[in-house]
Enzyme design. Structure first.
Site, PDB file in Angstrom:
ATOM      1  N   SER A 124       0.831  -1.198   0.000  1.00  0.00           N
ATOM      2  CA  SER A 124       0.000   0.000   0.000  1.00  0.00           C
ATOM      3  C   SER A 124       0.874   1.260   0.000  1.00  0.00           C
ATOM      4  O   SER A 124       1.701   1.440  -0.883  1.00  0.00           O
ATOM      5  CB  SER A 124      -0.959  -0.052   1.193  1.00  0.00           C
ATOM      6  N   ASP A 258      -9.501  -3.810  -5.835  1.00  0.00           N
ATOM      7  CA  ASP A 258      -8.883  -2.932  -4.843  1.00  0.00           C
ATOM      8  C   ASP A 258      -9.471  -1.531  -4.968  1.00  0.00           C
ATOM      9  O   ASP A 258      -9.226  -0.829  -5.948  1.00  0.00           O
ATOM     10  CB  ASP A 258      -7.368  -2.902  -5.067  1.00  0.00           C
ATOM     11  N   HIS A 287      -7.091  -5.894  -0.435  1.00  0.00           N
ATOM     12  CA  HIS A 287      -6.016  -4.920  -0.255  1.00  0.00           C
ATOM     13  C   HIS A 287      -5.274  -5.200   1.047  1.00  0.00           C
ATOM     14  O   HIS A 287      -4.041  -5.223   1.082  1.00  0.00           O
ATOM     15  CB  HIS A 287      -6.591  -3.501  -0.257  1.00  0.00           C
TER      16      HIS A 287
END
Length: 328
Positions: A124, A258, A287
């Site tokens: 991320s 996502d 995610h």
């Protein structure tokens, strides 16, 4: 032989920092490769325990696997005096996005020999931080950088960003009071609430419960929200210059569903860099993969890096990374 995991707390850039490590510490010249995980937000390293354990095992326990928390995203022991260092951290904005990048570079300077080759694994916002690290310190030896569910552009424009931007940028102070009151609850009650909150995840990795408990203690959650607000404001345009410069070292892995990084971001970057290594998830991983798929993602990551370890790391050419070495 597997080393037990170790957790260290220390100051870095004036902020409490947690290091979760599978493998030797301190590093010496004998350690040719270090796997270093830069987490998402919240940057709590305990979320990655299963992922790290699996990866360390699949590498035959030969290479250390470390994860360094974001500054202020941990609950330090009571013996750590935060007053003086906390003031320094606030002055330098180490809890902000740019400060977190500098925090990771300072960690490398202080704890990782320059001759050690790095396999960087970002998740991320950790992917954005890794690209910034490679941009600001190009002399570091990076064998490979694996960017999982990369939030490296247009975060506020993503479906989840449109929902969270008002909360993180304009309403986060409203959330601080409930977070503070929640932190006052007994741990047993907080654990019950966490299990209730995560109860809908069928294959939940129960090792994430304790890190979530730590997140609800002290200032960790508030610091995570502060960082999130900066992400919405600052992660705008994709850094094509840095990506192009290091393209042969980068592997990108995008989620098919996502909401932080929609599929058209994957198609855009694949179109703009036709020679790059861009992968689209075919396994339905979320995610926040650490909640229920840390083991599976680690297995996948190892397969991506296996040949690089064999062919580009001196001494590893004859190493056998058999399945029997790493099944937990």
């Amino acid at each position: 032989m597997m080393d037990p995991p170790h957790t260290d707390f220390f100051y870095c850039c004036g902020a409490a920092t947690e290091l979760l490590r599978f493998g030797s510490c301190p590093l010496t010249s004998a350690h040719k490769v270090l796997f270093l995980i830069i987490p998402g937000n919240p940057g709590v390293v305990g979320f990655y325990r299963t992922f790290m354990q699996t990866l360390h095992s699949r590498c035959g326990y030969q290479h250390p696997v470390w994860a360094v928390s974001h500054a202020g995203h941990c609950a330090p022991p009571a013996s750590m005096d935060m007053i003086e260092d906390g003031a320094s951290a606030a002055e330098d904005d180490v809890f902000g996005l740019d400060g977190q990048v500098e925090h990771k570079l300072a960690f490398l300077r202080n704890h990782v020999p320059r001759e050690t080759s790095l396999v960087l694994i970002g998740h991320s916002i950790g992917c954005y931080i890794i690209l910034e690290m490679m941009k600001r310190n190009p002399e570091r030896k990076v064998l490979k950088a694996l960017l999982l569910f990369p939030t490296i552009e247009r975060m506020a424009q993503s479906p989840q960003g449109k929902v969270m931007t008002p909360v993180l940028c304009h309403m986060r102070y409203v959330v601080y009071l409930p977070l503070f009151l929640l932190s006052l609850l007994p741990d047993r009650l907080k654990v019950g609430l966490i299990r209730l909150m995560l109860g809908g995840i069928r294959s939940l990795d129960h090792t994430v419960v304790q890190p979530t408990l730590g997140l609800l203690s002290g200032d960790s959650a508030a610091n995570a929200m502060y960082l999130g607000g900066q992400e919405m404001r600052k992660v705008l345009k994709r850094d094509d210059t840095t990506i192009g410069k290091h393209l042969d070292k980068l592997i990108f892995y995008y989620g098919a569903t996502d909401h932080w990084c929609p599929v058209h971001y994957y198609h855009d970057i694949k179109r703009d860099f036709p020679l790059g290594d861009f992968k689209l998830c075919e396994n339905g991983f979320r995610h926040a993969f650490v909640l229920d798929a840390g083991r599976e993602v680690a297995e996948m990551v190892f397969e991506w890096i296996r040949e690089d370890l064999r062919s580009r790391v001196p001494g590893d050419q004859n190493t056998s990374f058999g399945a029997s070495a790493g099944r937990l």
